[in-house]
Design a protein around this motif. Structure first.
Motif, PDB file in Angstrom:
ATOM      1  N   UNK A 334       7.605   5.634   7.578  1.00 29.44           N
ATOM      2  CA  UNK A 334       6.780   6.808   7.868  1.00 29.44           C
ATOM      3  C   UNK A 334       6.364   7.559   6.600  1.00 29.44           C
ATOM      4  N   UNK A 335       6.843   7.106   5.469  1.00 30.40           N
ATOM      5  CA  UNK A 335       6.338   7.645   4.202  1.00 30.40           C
ATOM      6  C   UNK A 335       7.139   8.816   3.634  1.00 30.40           C
ATOM      7  N   UNK A 336       6.887   9.076   2.348  1.00 32.98           N
ATOM      8  CA  UNK A 336       7.632  10.113   1.621  1.00 32.98           C
ATOM      9  C   UNK A 336       7.401  11.513   2.176  1.00 32.98           C
ATOM     10  N   UNK A 337       6.153  11.790   2.557  1.00 34.44           N
ATOM     11  CA  UNK A 337       5.847  13.135   3.064  1.00 34.44           C
ATOM     12  C   UNK A 337       6.631  13.424   4.336  1.00 34.44           C
ATOM     13  N   UNK A 338       6.644  12.449   5.255  1.00 37.53           N
ATOM     14  CA  UNK A 338       7.365  12.619   6.517  1.00 37.53           C
ATOM     15  C   UNK A 338       8.861  12.798   6.243  1.00 37.53           C
ATOM     16  N   UNK A 339       9.404  11.977   5.352  1.00 38.64           N
ATOM     17  CA  UNK A 339      10.839  12.066   5.037  1.00 38.64           C
ATOM     18  C   UNK A 339      11.185  13.371   4.339  1.00 38.64           C
ATOM     19  N   UNK A 340      10.245  13.926   3.584  1.00 38.08           N
ATOM     20  CA  UNK A 340      10.511  15.216   2.919  1.00 38.08           C
ATOM     21  C   UNK A 340      10.637  16.322   3.965  1.00 38.08           C
ATOM     22  N   UNK A 341       9.844  16.221   5.047  1.00 33.24           N
ATOM     23  CA  UNK A 341       9.964  17.192   6.145  1.00 33.24           C
ATOM     24  C   UNK A 341      11.302  16.986   6.858  1.00 33.24           C
ATOM     25  N   UNK A 342      11.677  15.723   7.072  1.00 29.80           N
ATOM     26  CA  UNK A 342      12.975  15.408   7.691  1.00 29.80           C
ATOM     27  C   UNK A 342      14.110  16.011   6.855  1.00 29.80           C
ATOM     28  N   UNK A 343      14.042  15.807   5.546  1.00 32.57           N
ATOM     29  CA  UNK A 343      15.091  16.330   4.653  1.00 32.57           C
ATOM     30  C   UNK A 343      15.132  17.848   4.673  1.00 32.57           C
ATOM     31  N   UNK A 344      13.952  18.460   4.726  1.00 37.22           N
ATOM     32  CA  UNK A 344      13.895  19.928   4.821  1.00 37.22           C
ATOM     33  C   UNK A 344      14.628  20.406   6.072  1.00 37.22           C
ATOM     34  N   UNK A 345      14.409  19.693   7.189  1.00 36.88           N
ATOM     35  CA  UNK A 345      15.068  20.063   8.437  1.00 36.88           C
ATOM     36  C   UNK A 345      16.581  19.992   8.336  1.00 36.88           C
ATOM     37  N   UNK A 538       4.072   2.815  16.369  1.00 44.26           N
ATOM     38  CA  UNK A 538       5.167   2.163  15.639  1.00 44.26           C
ATOM     39  C   UNK A 538       4.767   0.759  15.179  1.00 44.26           C
ATOM     40  N   UNK A 539       4.142  -0.005  16.074  1.00 45.87           N
ATOM     41  CA  UNK A 539       3.714  -1.384  15.741  1.00 45.87           C
ATOM     42  C   UNK A 539       2.748  -1.383  14.558  1.00 45.87           C
ATOM     43  N   UNK A 540       1.759  -0.496  14.603  1.00 46.69           N
ATOM     44  CA  UNK A 540       0.750  -0.442  13.534  1.00 46.69           C
ATOM     45  C   UNK A 540       1.397  -0.065  12.205  1.00 46.69           C
ATOM     46  N   UNK A 541       2.296   0.905  12.232  1.00 51.86           N
ATOM     47  CA  UNK A 541       2.951   1.377  11.008  1.00 51.86           C
ATOM     48  C   UNK A 541       3.858   0.294  10.439  1.00 51.86           C
ATOM     49  N   UNK A 542       4.647  -0.348  11.308  1.00 54.23           N
ATOM     50  CA  UNK A 542       5.584  -1.378  10.852  1.00 54.23           C
ATOM     51  C   UNK A 542       4.871  -2.618  10.306  1.00 54.23           C
ATOM     52  N   UNK A 543       3.685  -2.904  10.855  1.00 57.25           N
ATOM     53  CA  UNK A 543       2.903  -4.038  10.348  1.00 57.25           C
ATOM     54  C   UNK A 543       2.163  -3.695   9.059  1.00 57.25           C
ATOM     55  N   UNK A 544       2.192  -2.405   8.699  1.00 59.64           N
ATOM     56  CA  UNK A 544       1.513  -1.978   7.482  1.00 59.64           C
ATOM     57  C   UNK A 544       0.002  -1.993   7.600  1.00 59.64           C
ATOM     58  N   UNK A 545      -0.515  -1.785   8.827  1.00 58.39           N
ATOM     59  CA  UNK A 545      -1.970  -1.767   9.018  1.00 58.39           C
ATOM     60  C   UNK A 545      -2.600  -0.664   8.174  1.00 58.39           C
ATOM     61  N   UNK A 546      -3.726  -0.975   7.585  1.00 55.11           N
ATOM     62  CA  UNK A 546      -4.409  -0.020   6.714  1.00 55.11           C
ATOM     63  C   UNK A 546      -4.783   1.248   7.500  1.00 55.11           C
ATOM     64  N   UNK A 547      -4.375   2.379   6.969  1.00 57.25           N
ATOM     65  CA  UNK A 547      -4.706   3.669   7.584  1.00 57.25           C
ATOM     66  C   UNK A 547      -3.836   4.056   8.760  1.00 57.25           C
ATOM     67  N   UNK A 548      -2.888   3.183   9.144  1.00 59.40           N
ATOM     68  CA  UNK A 548      -2.066   3.452  10.342  1.00 59.40           C
ATOM     69  C   UNK A 548      -1.196   4.691  10.166  1.00 59.40           C
ATOM     70  N   UNK A 549      -0.556   4.815   9.001  1.00 58.17           N
ATOM     71  CA  UNK A 549       0.328   5.966   8.774  1.00 58.17           C
ATOM     72  C   UNK A 549      -0.482   7.263   8.717  1.00 58.17           C
ATOM     73  N   UNK A 550      -1.621   7.216   8.038  1.00 58.83           N
ATOM     74  CA  UNK A 550      -2.475   8.403   7.935  1.00 58.83           C
ATOM     75  C   UNK A 550      -2.958   8.840   9.322  1.00 58.83           C
ATOM     76  N   UNK A 551      -3.296   7.859  10.174  1.00 54.94           N
ATOM     77  CA  UNK A 551      -3.752   8.167  11.538  1.00 54.94           C
ATOM     78  C   UNK A 551      -2.630   8.807  12.354  1.00 54.94           C
ATOM     79  N   UNK A 552      -1.410   8.322  12.143  1.00 56.56           N
ATOM     80  CA  UNK A 552      -0.271   8.872  12.879  1.00 56.56           C
ATOM     81  C   UNK A 552       0.011  10.313  12.453  1.00 56.56           C
ATOM     82  N   UNK A 553       0.000  10.555  11.148  1.00 59.22           N
ATOM     83  CA  UNK A 553       0.225  11.914  10.655  1.00 59.22           C
ATOM     84  C   UNK A 553      -0.886  12.842  11.164  1.00 59.22           C
ATOM     85  N   UNK A 554      -2.096  12.317  11.234  1.00 57.80           N
ATOM     86  CA  UNK A 554      -3.223  13.087  11.776  1.00 57.80           C
ATOM     87  C   UNK A 554      -2.956  13.466  13.232  1.00 57.80           C
ATOM     88  N   UNK A 555      -2.386  12.531  14.004  1.00 59.05           N
ATOM     89  CA  UNK A 555      -1.996  12.820  15.390  1.00 59.05           C
ATOM     90  C   UNK A 555      -0.986  13.967  15.425  1.00 59.05           C
TER      91      UNK A 555
END
Length: 600
Positions: A334-345, A538-555
């Motif tokens: 889910x990327x560094x930005x997401x994990x930084x929020x997790x760590x903040x929590x 989850x499938x798109x992110x785990x497969x490393x599809x281009x733009x998948x993580x950015x689309x999820x964060x946008x959601x």
């Protein structure tokens, strides 16, 4: 008694394992000051009655409503969390009761708002929204209200509907009183041969027992008890459905299903497509039943064999800090930005970790626009507790992103989207656990855990959704439903869903009678659609599809800024198609294959 003595008091729990509620209010006096402020603000709402046709007044109303809403939510979160820390603490129970009982007064003061907005000329209202600086922010709010205009009655008719609301809700209240207070169950024998009193709450212990006699007896005892009340329960359920049909017809909807979905602009086809897709893929569930029968070494598989684990829960002790680190590793995609929020929590005190005397059970995520998210856990160093933390963190991080990216008015997401972020976390974490586990039995356990999640959250909930659709449909056609007809309908659905190898015992025919969600009107399908959307992300992110993580964060950042179907579609998950559900079934089949391969 030993276990009871081991439970610490609230004071004995180390501070770093408690949520930091004092970040909302340093002391109760500050809470009382804000509560007094709220009480003084609320009467000002009604001063706008009759003035909303003027854009400037409408904007002022929205701003006051936001100020009151934010303050009320902040007061509620503090009192709610404090009350749950120790339910025996009467001081905080009283504080919570104080704010909860005040909410109807807020709603009463602004009850004029919707009828007045809907009485205005639509073109005039939209012109005002564009004309007044600052009011354009509320365009979606206004358009959403106007979309329901065809289903809003006159002031007098709305008053009549409101006055009979208690009567219309009576069937659900009768069901709750009957099932929770008046019904009692005979005693059954546990695995040690000791007699224990069965209840709806402890039934899950016995239906999952490795001792087949125990689970069979619990199964037959529970449902034979429900059968004694079958006519009353059938009347309460069909009366509840009829009440909803009546309200739907009064409001001019084409069906009760449409009236449930249209307020969130969810096409009726989404519901039908969900049921249809599962029906077209029931062979996957039949395959699971066949494999379970084989693994349990049964000549016949019965309905009471469905919940017994095919893989024993491994006795894995996972300390809280280890669980946190496991989640960090698992959610790395889910990327560094997401994990930084997790760590903040974790570091900033979002989480109340351990059980203490009087603490509310279970787990949840809460919070408001002006507080950080808060997570209640009862962590017992079990592997399941790790998954629970990941799930609740999904909710909290979703809320964090929503309130950071959206203005207050669009910061809350709908129920249709609510479980997506939490289940996405679970899907990504379990994928990590399956792929990285070297111990064969533990790997099998993780595979089966995900299989059971899909079976219960997708297949089971869609069967419930189909039952609702068929039962409500018959009633809308004027066909009465007796207890026998409800039992037949339920029996036939079980035969269809579980396939030719399952012995569908007659006792299961009464299961419809104990499902409280049937009184919520077309609610349960959202569990299945939420899981399917999460699995797709989850499938798109785990497969490393281009733009998948950015689309999820946008959601995650979208909050309630658009209708849920549109928010998901813009992020790459189209719930108007069968694709997300088909991908979930594909994953289910992949897991079955993994299970078979690891058993060789």
């Amino acid at each position: 008694m030993k276990n009871e003595q081991k439970i610490k008091s609230r004071e004995e729990i180390e501070q770093n394992y408690k949520w930091q509620i004092n970040k909302i209010y340093k002391n109760d006096s500050l809470w009382e000051e804000d509560f007094s402020k709220l009480k003084n603000l609320v009467p000002k709402l009604s001063t706008y009655e009759g003035k909303l046709k003027h854009g400037e007044e409408l904007l002022s109303f929205f701003k006051l409503d936001e100020e009151i809403g934010r303050l009320a939510e902040k007061l509620h979160i503090y009192a709610h969390c404090r009350a749950d820390e120790d339910t025996s603490n009467t001081k905080y129970q009283s504080l919570w009761s104080k704010i909860v009982s005040f909410v109807p007064q807020i709603n009463g003061e602004k009850a004029f708002f919707l009828p007045e907005i809907l009485s205005l000329e639509e073109d005039h209202l939209l012109r005002e929204v564009k004309r007044v600086p600052g009011l354009e922010l509320y365009t979606f709010v206004v358009e959403n209200i106007l979309s329901l205009k065809p289903h809003t009655l006159s002031k007098g008719e709305e008053k009549i509907l409101a006055s009979v609301s208690d009567t219309l809700e009576a069937p659900a209240n009768i069901f709750n009183m009957l099932s929770n207070a008046d019904m009692t169950f005979p005693k059954v024998k546990d695995e040690e041969g000791e007699e224990v009193e069965l209840s709806d709450k402890n039934y899950s212990i016995y239906i999952t027992s490795k001792d087949r006699d125990v689970r069979r007896e619990a199964f037959k005892t529970l449902f034979s008890t429900y059968e004694k009340f079958k006519n009353t329960l059938a009347t309460s359920l069909t009366s509840s459905m009829k009440a909803f049909i009546f309200t739907s017809q009064m409001r001019g909807y084409s069906s009760s299903l449409e009236s449930s979905l249209k307020p969130n602009n969810i096409p009726v086809e989404v519901y039908h497509k969900t049921v249809e897709t599962i029906n077209n893929n029931l062979s996957a569930l039949h395959r699971y039943v066949s494999l379970k029968k084989k693994m349990l070494k049964l000549d016949e598989i019965h309905m009471y064999d469905l919940y017994v684990p095919i893989i024993d829960t491994p006795d894995i002790k996972v300390a809280y800090e280890e669980g946190v680190e496991l989640i960090r590793k698992g959610l790395a995609p889910l990327g560094k930005e997401y994990l930084s929020v997790f760590n903040e929590g974790i570091e900033e005190g979002w989480v109340d970790v351990y059980e203490n005397k009087g603490k509310r059970g279970g787990a949840y995520s809460t919070g408001s626009y002006d507080t950080m998210p808060y997570i209640l856990l009862n962590y017992h160093n079990k592997v399941n507790d790790v998954s629970t933390l990941a799930h609740e963190m999904g909710h909290s991080i979703h809320s964090y992103y929503s309130k950071t990216a959206q203005p207050y008015v669009y910061s809350n997401y709908t129920l249709f989207c609510a479980e997506v972020a939490s289940i996405t976390n679970e899907c990504i974490l379990i994928d990590y656990l399956i792929k990285n586990e070297k111990d064969k039995m533990k790997k099998l356990y993780f595979i089966n855990t995900e299989l059971e999640q899909i079976r219960t959250t997708v297949f089971r909930q869609v069967m419930f959704a189909e039952f609702e659709m068929l039962a409500q449909g018959k009633l809308e056609e004027g066909i009465p439903l007796t207890s026998e007809e409800l039992c037949d309908l339920w029996h036939n659905l079980n035969v269809k869903y579980f396939g030719p190898e399952m012995i569908v015992d007659k006792e299961i025919d009464m299961e419809w009678a104990r499902i409280p969600h049937f009184y919520y009107n077309f609610y349960v399908y959202q569990y299945a659609t939420g899981y399917a959307a999460a699995n797709s992300f989850a499938e798109k992110i785990l497969k490393g599809e281009e733009g998948a993580l950015e689309s999820y964060i946008s959601f995650l950042k979208s909050g309630g800024s658009d209708y849920p179907i549109n928010i998901l579609k813009k992020s790459g998950v189209d719930m108007t198609t069968s694709k997300p559900m088909e991908e979930t079934i594909k994953r289910f089949n992949e897991l079955l294959t993994m299970l078979e391969e690891n058993l060789r």
